[in-house]
Design a protein around this motif. Structure first.
Motif, mmCIF file in Angstrom:
data_model
loop_
_atom_site.group_PDB
_atom_site.id
_atom_site.type_symbol
_atom_site.label_atom_id
_atom_site.label_comp_id
_atom_site.label_asym_id
_atom_site.label_seq_id
_atom_site.Cartn_x
_atom_site.Cartn_y
_atom_site.Cartn_z
ATOM 1 N N ASP A 1 -51.462 44.298 -55.424
ATOM 2 C CA ASP A 1 -50.500 43.659 -54.515
ATOM 3 C C ASP A 1 -49.637 44.712 -53.823
ATOM 4 O O ASP A 1 -49.369 44.627 -52.613
ATOM 5 C CB ASP A 1 -49.610 42.675 -55.277
ATOM 6 C CG ASP A 1 -50.348 41.405 -55.668
ATOM 7 O OD1 ASP A 1 -51.455 41.171 -55.140
ATOM 8 O OD2 ASP A 1 -49.812 40.656 -56.519
ATOM 9 N N LEU A 2 -49.191 45.705 -54.583
ATOM 10 C CA LEU A 2 -48.380 46.778 -54.008
ATOM 11 C C LEU A 2 -49.164 47.544 -52.954
ATOM 12 O O LEU A 2 -48.678 47.778 -51.839
ATOM 13 C CB LEU A 2 -47.908 47.730 -55.110
ATOM 14 C CG LEU A 2 -47.236 49.040 -54.643
ATOM 15 C CD1 LEU A 2 -45.969 48.729 -53.838
ATOM 16 C CD2 LEU A 2 -46.926 49.929 -55.838
ATOM 17 N N LEU A 3 -50.398 47.945 -53.289
ATOM 18 C CA LEU A 3 -51.200 48.734 -52.361
ATOM 19 C C LEU A 3 -51.539 47.946 -51.097
ATOM 20 O O LEU A 3 -51.519 48.490 -49.984
ATOM 21 C CB LEU A 3 -52.486 49.216 -53.048
ATOM 22 C CG LEU A 3 -52.297 50.260 -54.161
ATOM 23 C CD1 LEU A 3 -53.626 50.541 -54.854
ATOM 24 C CD2 LEU A 3 -51.710 51.554 -53.595
ATOM 25 N N ARG A 4 -51.843 46.673 -51.249
ATOM 26 C CA ARG A 4 -52.190 45.880 -50.061
ATOM 27 C C ARG A 4 -50.958 45.624 -49.193
ATOM 28 O O ARG A 4 -51.067 45.532 -47.965
ATOM 29 C CB ARG A 4 -52.853 44.571 -50.493
ATOM 30 C CG ARG A 4 -54.197 44.809 -51.161
ATOM 31 C CD ARG A 4 -55.018 43.551 -51.323
ATOM 32 N NE ARG A 4 -56.212 43.810 -52.112
ATOM 33 C CZ ARG A 4 -57.299 44.439 -51.662
ATOM 34 N NH1 ARG A 4 -57.338 44.853 -50.406
ATOM 35 N NH2 ARG A 4 -58.347 44.634 -52.442
ATOM 36 N N ASN A 5 -49.787 45.530 -49.811
ATOM 37 C CA ASN A 5 -48.562 45.410 -49.035
ATOM 38 C C ASN A 5 -48.309 46.687 -48.230
ATOM 39 O O ASN A 5 -47.920 46.635 -47.052
ATOM 40 C CB ASN A 5 -47.382 45.122 -49.959
ATOM 41 C CG ASN A 5 -46.089 44.901 -49.195
ATOM 42 O OD1 ASN A 5 -46.049 44.137 -48.240
ATOM 43 N ND2 ASN A 5 -45.031 45.575 -49.627
ATOM 44 N N LEU A 6 -48.556 47.845 -48.861
ATOM 45 C CA LEU A 6 -48.416 49.117 -48.161
ATOM 46 C C LEU A 6 -49.476 49.246 -47.072
ATOM 47 O O LEU A 6 -49.210 49.806 -46.001
ATOM 48 C CB LEU A 6 -48.543 50.287 -49.149
ATOM 49 C CG LEU A 6 -47.453 50.394 -50.220
ATOM 50 C CD1 LEU A 6 -47.733 51.569 -51.144
ATOM 51 C CD2 LEU A 6 -46.072 50.539 -49.572
ATOM 52 N N LEU A 7 -50.662 48.733 -47.331
ATOM 53 C CA LEU A 7 -51.746 48.751 -46.356
ATOM 54 C C LEU A 7 -51.331 48.039 -45.072
ATOM 55 O O LEU A 7 -51.541 48.526 -43.965
ATOM 56 C CB LEU A 7 -52.986 48.106 -46.965
ATOM 57 C CG LEU A 7 -54.283 47.963 -46.166
ATOM 58 C CD1 LEU A 7 -55.454 47.822 -47.128
ATOM 59 C CD2 LEU A 7 -54.267 46.756 -45.241
ATOM 60 N N LEU A 8 -50.716 46.888 -45.218
ATOM 61 C CA LEU A 8 -50.309 46.104 -44.046
ATOM 62 C C LEU A 8 -49.250 46.833 -43.235
ATOM 63 O O LEU A 8 -49.255 46.806 -42.002
ATOM 64 C CB LEU A 8 -49.794 44.730 -44.488
ATOM 65 C CG LEU A 8 -50.831 43.806 -45.136
ATOM 66 C CD1 LEU A 8 -50.161 42.543 -45.659
ATOM 67 C CD2 LEU A 8 -51.943 43.454 -44.142
ATOM 68 N N LYS A 9 -48.328 47.507 -43.904
ATOM 69 C CA LYS A 9 -47.298 48.272 -43.203
ATOM 70 C C LYS A 9 -47.882 49.534 -42.569
ATOM 71 O O LYS A 9 -47.434 49.983 -41.516
ATOM 72 C CB LYS A 9 -46.188 48.679 -44.175
ATOM 73 C CG LYS A 9 -45.401 47.524 -44.754
ATOM 74 C CD LYS A 9 -44.351 48.044 -45.725
ATOM 75 C CE LYS A 9 -43.559 46.910 -46.359
ATOM 76 N NZ LYS A 9 -42.566 47.421 -47.328
ATOM 77 N N ASN A 10 -48.902 50.081 -43.198
ATOM 78 C CA ASN A 10 -49.454 51.359 -42.785
ATOM 79 C C ASN A 10 -50.121 51.300 -41.421
ATOM 80 O O ASN A 10 -50.139 52.276 -40.678
ATOM 81 C CB ASN A 10 -50.477 51.830 -43.828
ATOM 82 C CG ASN A 10 -50.872 53.283 -43.648
ATOM 83 O OD1 ASN A 10 -50.056 54.165 -43.833
ATOM 84 N ND2 ASN A 10 -52.111 53.517 -43.285
ATOM 85 N N GLY A 11 -50.665 50.133 -41.063
ATOM 86 C CA GLY A 11 -51.411 50.024 -39.818
ATOM 87 C C GLY A 11 -50.593 50.310 -38.579
ATOM 88 O O GLY A 11 -51.128 50.761 -37.568
ATOM 89 N N SER A 12 -49.280 50.079 -38.653
ATOM 90 C CA SER A 12 -48.422 50.302 -37.496
ATOM 91 C C SER A 12 -47.694 51.637 -37.554
ATOM 92 O O SER A 12 -46.904 51.968 -36.681
ATOM 93 C CB SER A 12 -47.388 49.171 -37.388
ATOM 94 O OG SER A 12 -46.579 49.133 -38.558
#
Length: 244
Positions: free
Chosen positions: A163-174
């Protein structure tokens, strides 16, 4: 007496030379991959000349100030492409020092390889005779995993980690640097993590790369308090203690 003095001078001179060589030696990569898929180049070939020129250019580049280098040297069929990427939180001096070490170490650990990649904690260096700019590459996918196991609920820990990594993934795209960090607590266990892509990838491709890397957690890192998955285009890392 003069002969004995000469021998003593040679002894201390030898020690000094040995210590100097040790002090100038580059540290070992955390991990590296020397690809055999694209074959080898011969000594004194055009490819070697282009590679040496390219690595020298990257290691001496003082204009790049955000930790990402992508350069080419030569013409086909001896053209060489290279990417160097520093971890998003390291200082400019640490970044440049790491990249400089990598440009020298890669030739030692992957001699005469037309394609290679090496990782330090603070940076990554990759070169190839293939086109590598703006393209996602998830192979080789290399893993580094802690020997320590989670002492609490493994399923709850794995869920919290993903959950933590996927949350960071979503922020990382921008993110311009394609780098994000964060932390959480899962099953009473603190987790600190980072995700990163090479900045030449689009947000969508970066997310796709990280999504595939994160999907490896059940097979590589389940129940471990720390681990990394490293690919040429993206990587993630998590630890039980702060490491940034």
């Amino acid at each position: 007496m003069a002969k004995g003095y000469s021998r003593l001078l040679f002894f201390f001179s030898s020690i000094f030379t040995h210590l100097l060589v040790l002090s100038l030696a580059q540290p070992n990569f955390v991990i590296q991959s020397c690809s055999n898929d694209n074959g080898n180049y011969t000594t004194n070939s055009a490819y070697q000349t282009n590679l040496n020129s390219l690595l020298s250019s990257i290691s001496s580049n003082n204009e790049i100030d955000y930790g990402f280098y992508n350069e080419s040297s030569g013409q086909e069929p001896d053209k060489v492409n290279a990417i160097a990427l520093c971890r998003g939180d390291v200082s400019l001096d640490v970044c440049r020092g790491c990249v400089k070490n990598a440009t020298q170490k890669i030739l030692q650990v992957c001699p005469n390889q037309k394609e290679a990649i090496g990782w330090y904690d603070e940076c990554m260096l990759r070169y190839s005779n293939n086109s590598i700019f703006g393209e996602m590459e998830i192979q080789p996918s290399l893993e580094l995993v802690s020997t320590q196991n989670v002492s609490s609920d493994v399923n709850a820990f794995n869920t919290g980690l993903q959950d933590l990594l996927r949350n960071l993934l979503l922020k990382n795209g921008s993110s311009h640097l394609k780098f994000q960090t964060g932390d959480t607590t899962a099953s009473f266990q603190p987790i600190y993590a980072l995700v990163q892509c090479t900045p030449d990838l689009s947000g969508v491709i970066c997310s796709d790369c990280l999504d595939q890397a994160i999907a490896e957690i059940p097979s590589c890192c389940s129940g471990k308090i720390g681990g990394r998955v490293l690919t040429p285009s993206c990587n993630f890392r998590f630890e039980a203690l702060p490491f940034l």
